[in-house]
Motif scaffolding. Structure first.
Motif, PDB file in Angstrom:
ATOM      1  N   ILE A 231      35.208  66.165   7.248  1.00 45.74           N
ATOM      2  CA  ILE A 231      34.845  67.383   6.471  1.00 45.74           C
ATOM      3  C   ILE A 231      35.904  68.387   6.541  1.00 45.74           C
ATOM      4  O   ILE A 231      36.389  68.883   7.565  1.00 45.74           O
ATOM      5  CB  ILE A 231      33.580  68.033   7.051  1.00 45.74           C
ATOM      6  CG1 ILE A 231      32.527  66.770   6.914  1.00 45.74           C
ATOM      7  CG2 ILE A 231      33.246  69.162   6.227  1.00 45.74           C
ATOM      8  CD1 ILE A 231      31.071  67.427   7.544  1.00 45.74           C
ATOM      9  N   VAL A 232      36.274  68.973   5.171  1.00 43.26           N
ATOM     10  CA  VAL A 232      37.438  69.717   4.932  1.00 43.26           C
ATOM     11  C   VAL A 232      37.195  71.194   4.671  1.00 43.26           C
ATOM     12  O   VAL A 232      37.584  72.227   5.072  1.00 43.26           O
ATOM     13  CB  VAL A 232      38.595  69.198   4.154  1.00 43.26           C
ATOM     14  CG1 VAL A 232      39.244  67.915   4.622  1.00 43.26           C
ATOM     15  CG2 VAL A 232      37.893  69.012   2.550  1.00 43.26           C
ATOM     16  N   GLU A 233      35.818  71.272   4.214  1.00 47.52           N
ATOM     17  CA  GLU A 233      35.249  72.495   3.880  1.00 47.52           C
ATOM     18  C   GLU A 233      33.614  72.474   3.596  1.00 47.52           C
ATOM     19  O   GLU A 233      33.211  71.431   2.899  1.00 47.52           O
ATOM     20  CB  GLU A 233      35.868  73.234   2.726  1.00 47.52           C
ATOM     21  CG  GLU A 233      35.426  74.421   2.286  1.00 47.52           C
ATOM     22  CD  GLU A 233      36.482  75.268   1.152  1.00 47.52           C
ATOM     23  OE1 GLU A 233      36.332  76.461   0.655  1.00 47.52           O
ATOM     24  OE2 GLU A 233      37.402  74.301   0.672  1.00 47.52           O
ATOM     25  N   GLN A 234      32.965  73.205   4.085  1.00 46.34           N
ATOM     26  CA  GLN A 234      31.491  73.438   3.697  1.00 46.34           C
ATOM     27  C   GLN A 234      31.165  74.903   3.636  1.00 46.34           C
ATOM     28  O   GLN A 234      31.497  75.734   3.959  1.00 46.34           O
ATOM     29  CB  GLN A 234      30.854  72.438   4.565  1.00 46.34           C
ATOM     30  CG  GLN A 234      30.827  73.103   6.047  1.00 46.34           C
ATOM     31  CD  GLN A 234      30.089  72.229   7.007  1.00 46.34           C
ATOM     32  OE1 GLN A 234      28.791  72.211   6.820  1.00 46.34           O
ATOM     33  NE2 GLN A 234      30.475  71.754   8.048  1.00 46.34           N
ATOM     34  N   GLY A 235      29.764  75.140   2.933  1.00 49.09           N
ATOM     35  CA  GLY A 235      29.333  76.369   2.727  1.00 49.09           C
ATOM     36  C   GLY A 235      28.471  76.394   1.629  1.00 49.09           C
ATOM     37  O   GLY A 235      28.024  75.487   0.704  1.00 49.09           O
ATOM     38  N   PRO A 236      28.144  77.640   1.159  1.00 49.43           N
ATOM     39  CA  PRO A 236      27.332  77.870   0.016  1.00 49.43           C
ATOM     40  C   PRO A 236      27.824  77.403  -1.261  1.00 49.43           C
ATOM     41  O   PRO A 236      29.284  77.578  -1.517  1.00 49.43           O
ATOM     42  CB  PRO A 236      26.869  79.363  -0.209  1.00 49.43           C
ATOM     43  CG  PRO A 236      27.132  79.816   1.322  1.00 49.43           C
ATOM     44  CD  PRO A 236      28.145  79.115   1.873  1.00 49.43           C
ATOM     45  N   CYS A 237      27.154  76.690  -1.985  1.00 48.62           N
ATOM     46  CA  CYS A 237      27.767  75.812  -3.070  1.00 48.62           C
ATOM     47  C   CYS A 237      28.412  76.633  -3.895  1.00 48.62           C
ATOM     48  O   CYS A 237      29.609  76.395  -4.433  1.00 48.62           O
ATOM     49  CB  CYS A 237      26.609  75.054  -3.805  1.00 48.62           C
ATOM     50  SG  CYS A 237      27.147  74.086  -5.276  1.00 48.62           S
TER      51      CYS A 237
ATOM     52  N   VAL B  87      26.417  68.828  -8.958  1.00 48.88           N
ATOM     53  CA  VAL B  87      26.270  69.222  -7.646  1.00 48.88           C
ATOM     54  C   VAL B  87      26.142  71.056  -7.684  1.00 48.88           C
ATOM     55  O   VAL B  87      25.214  71.616  -6.987  1.00 48.88           O
ATOM     56  CB  VAL B  87      27.583  69.004  -6.652  1.00 48.88           C
ATOM     57  CG1 VAL B  87      27.585  69.787  -5.229  1.00 48.88           C
ATOM     58  CG2 VAL B  87      27.469  67.731  -6.471  1.00 48.88           C
ATOM     59  N   ARG B  88      26.893  71.364  -8.524  1.00 46.39           N
ATOM     60  CA  ARG B  88      26.888  72.936  -8.866  1.00 46.39           C
ATOM     61  C   ARG B  88      25.244  73.273  -9.186  1.00 46.39           C
ATOM     62  O   ARG B  88      24.789  74.385  -8.957  1.00 46.39           O
ATOM     63  CB  ARG B  88      27.933  73.462  -9.648  1.00 46.39           C
ATOM     64  CG  ARG B  88      27.756  74.945 -10.001  1.00 46.39           C
ATOM     65  CD  ARG B  88      28.758  75.303 -10.975  1.00 46.39           C
ATOM     66  NE  ARG B  88      28.907  76.697 -11.263  1.00 46.39           N
ATOM     67  CZ  ARG B  88      29.860  77.542 -10.667  1.00 46.39           C
ATOM     68  NH1 ARG B  88      30.839  77.111 -10.053  1.00 46.39           N
ATOM     69  NH2 ARG B  88      29.679  78.833 -10.924  1.00 46.39           N
ATOM     70  N   THR B  89      24.831  72.503 -10.072  1.00 47.23           N
ATOM     71  CA  THR B  89      23.582  72.529 -10.755  1.00 47.23           C
ATOM     72  C   THR B  89      22.398  72.579  -9.867  1.00 47.23           C
ATOM     73  O   THR B  89      21.598  73.473  -9.706  1.00 47.23           O
ATOM     74  CB  THR B  89      23.218  71.813 -11.761  1.00 47.23           C
ATOM     75  OG1 THR B  89      24.224  72.103 -12.941  1.00 47.23           O
ATOM     76  CG2 THR B  89      21.716  71.722 -12.491  1.00 47.23           C
ATOM     77  N   LEU B  90      22.455  71.551  -8.871  1.00 47.76           N
ATOM     78  CA  LEU B  90      21.379  71.078  -7.983  1.00 47.76           C
ATOM     79  C   LEU B  90      21.300  71.746  -6.918  1.00 47.76           C
ATOM     80  O   LEU B  90      20.245  71.928  -6.005  1.00 47.76           O
ATOM     81  CB  LEU B  90      21.415  69.735  -8.030  1.00 47.76           C
ATOM     82  CG  LEU B  90      20.272  68.912  -7.228  1.00 47.76           C
ATOM     83  CD1 LEU B  90      18.859  69.090  -7.699  1.00 47.76           C
ATOM     84  CD2 LEU B  90      20.443  67.321  -6.984  1.00 47.76           C
ATOM     85  N   CYS B  91      22.572  71.990  -6.046  1.00 48.31           N
ATOM     86  CA  CYS B  91      22.446  72.154  -4.743  1.00 48.31           C
ATOM     87  C   CYS B  91      22.759  73.454  -4.461  1.00 48.31           C
ATOM     88  O   CYS B  91      23.373  74.319  -4.831  1.00 48.31           O
ATOM     89  CB  CYS B  91      23.657  71.004  -4.039  1.00 48.31           C
ATOM     90  SG  CYS B  91      23.601  69.269  -4.342  1.00 48.31           S
ATOM     91  N   SER B  92      22.171  73.830  -2.989  1.00 46.61           N
ATOM     92  CA  SER B  92      22.484  75.132  -2.448  1.00 46.61           C
ATOM     93  C   SER B  92      23.717  75.332  -1.455  1.00 46.61           C
ATOM     94  O   SER B  92      24.143  76.201  -1.503  1.00 46.61           O
ATOM     95  CB  SER B  92      21.188  75.549  -1.807  1.00 46.61           C
ATOM     96  OG  SER B  92      20.690  74.547  -0.748  1.00 46.61           O
TER      97      SER B  92
END
Length: 290
Positions: free
Chosen positions: A235-241, A220-225
């Protein structure tokens, strides 16, 4: 449009449990898979959805692609409700939102050749029969396969080839949103890197909006923004990867990252790889940023 291409607004989803006797006794045995989830996915986003098994990731994917409808709340595509679109004709939604499934073996009909599988999908999109053969070759080329694959049946393909065919079938509809549900979890190490590289390239070249569902934080770190962390249907947390993975705020996110084996989690050198550049070639490179 400047608004989100895909939106979930207060979405909940529950399923009935138990047998006939429980229903006759009016016992409330419903399993709540999602609870009051709201999420906006902007056009061109590459969003990673992570969380433990049972956190609601695949249920969210099923609702987004139209395989199920929410118990409450709304799923919107460019502001249009999935409920309204499905009531009359599901075609527009099916064309614009496609999914790549985890198990490539069960996702493909064992009695249909690759060419027939892709040809039937192109027919659904309305491609005239004389044009289908050339489009099939184009699709195979797009996912890094040759035209010699066309006559083969699924059992004659490797796991990586089957996953690429599943991706080609989804792309045959020319979707705006692609949902990949654990697309590499059943593949070995080298094939995982190939498929991740392919997804990264296609999101750049085709301008796809991608929802990438995975247990693997390094991928996920490699592919996602962007990243969305789920737990128990919420959903407990979201934001820039990179922000979330390097500076997690929620205790569950912190625990999720801490659960990665130290040999992988301890090395914090960021990868020079994001959704807009080439992805790494080896598993060690991928996990070096986890």
């Amino acid at each position: 449009m400047t608004g989100p291409v895909l939106s979930l607004r207060g979405v909940s989803k529950s399923f009935s449990q138990g047998g006939l006797l429980d229903r006759l006794r009016r016992r409330d045995n419903r399993l709540v898979a999602l609870h009051d989830v709201s999420l906006d996915v902007m056009r061109g986003d590459v969003v990673g959805i992570v969380g433990e098994s049972g956190s609601g990731k695949s249920t969210l994917a099923g609702l987004a692609v139209g395989l199920a409808q929410p118990t409450s709340g709304e799923v919107l595509l460019d502001g249009q409700s999935i409920t309204e679109l499905m009531r009359d004709h599901a075609g527009p939604w099916r064309r614009r939102v496609q999914m790549v499934f985890q198990d490539s073996s069960s996702a493909l009909n064992p009695r249909k050749s690759v060419a027939r599988c892709l040809g039937e999908t192109l027919a659904l999109r309305g491609v005239p029969k004389p044009q289908r053969e050339s489009e099939i070759v184009d699709l195979l080329t797009l996912v890094g396969l040759g035209r010699e694959i066309g006559p083969r049946l699924p059992h004659e393909l490797s796991g990586g080839q089957r996953q690429r065919i599943g991706l080609a079938r989804a792309l045959a509809m020319k979707p705006e949103v692609l949902i990949a549900d654990e697309p590499v979890s059943a593949l070995d190490v080298s094939l995982q890197a190939q498929v991740i590289n392919l997804l990264s390239r296609l999101t750049r070249e085709l301008g796809l909006t991608l929802l990438f569902i995975s247990h693997d934080l390094a991928l996920v770190r490699t592919l996602c923004s962007r990243i969305v962390v789920m737990r128990k249907g919420a959903i407990v947390e979201q934001g820039p990867c990179l922000d979330v993975l390097d500076r997690p705020q929620h205790p569950y996110t912190q625990a999720l990252i801490a659960a990665v084996p130290k040999g992988l989690a301890g090395r914090r050198t960021p990868l020079p790889v994001r959704a807009d550049v080439a992805t790494p070639k080896t598993r060690e490179d991928i996990h070096g940023a986890a």
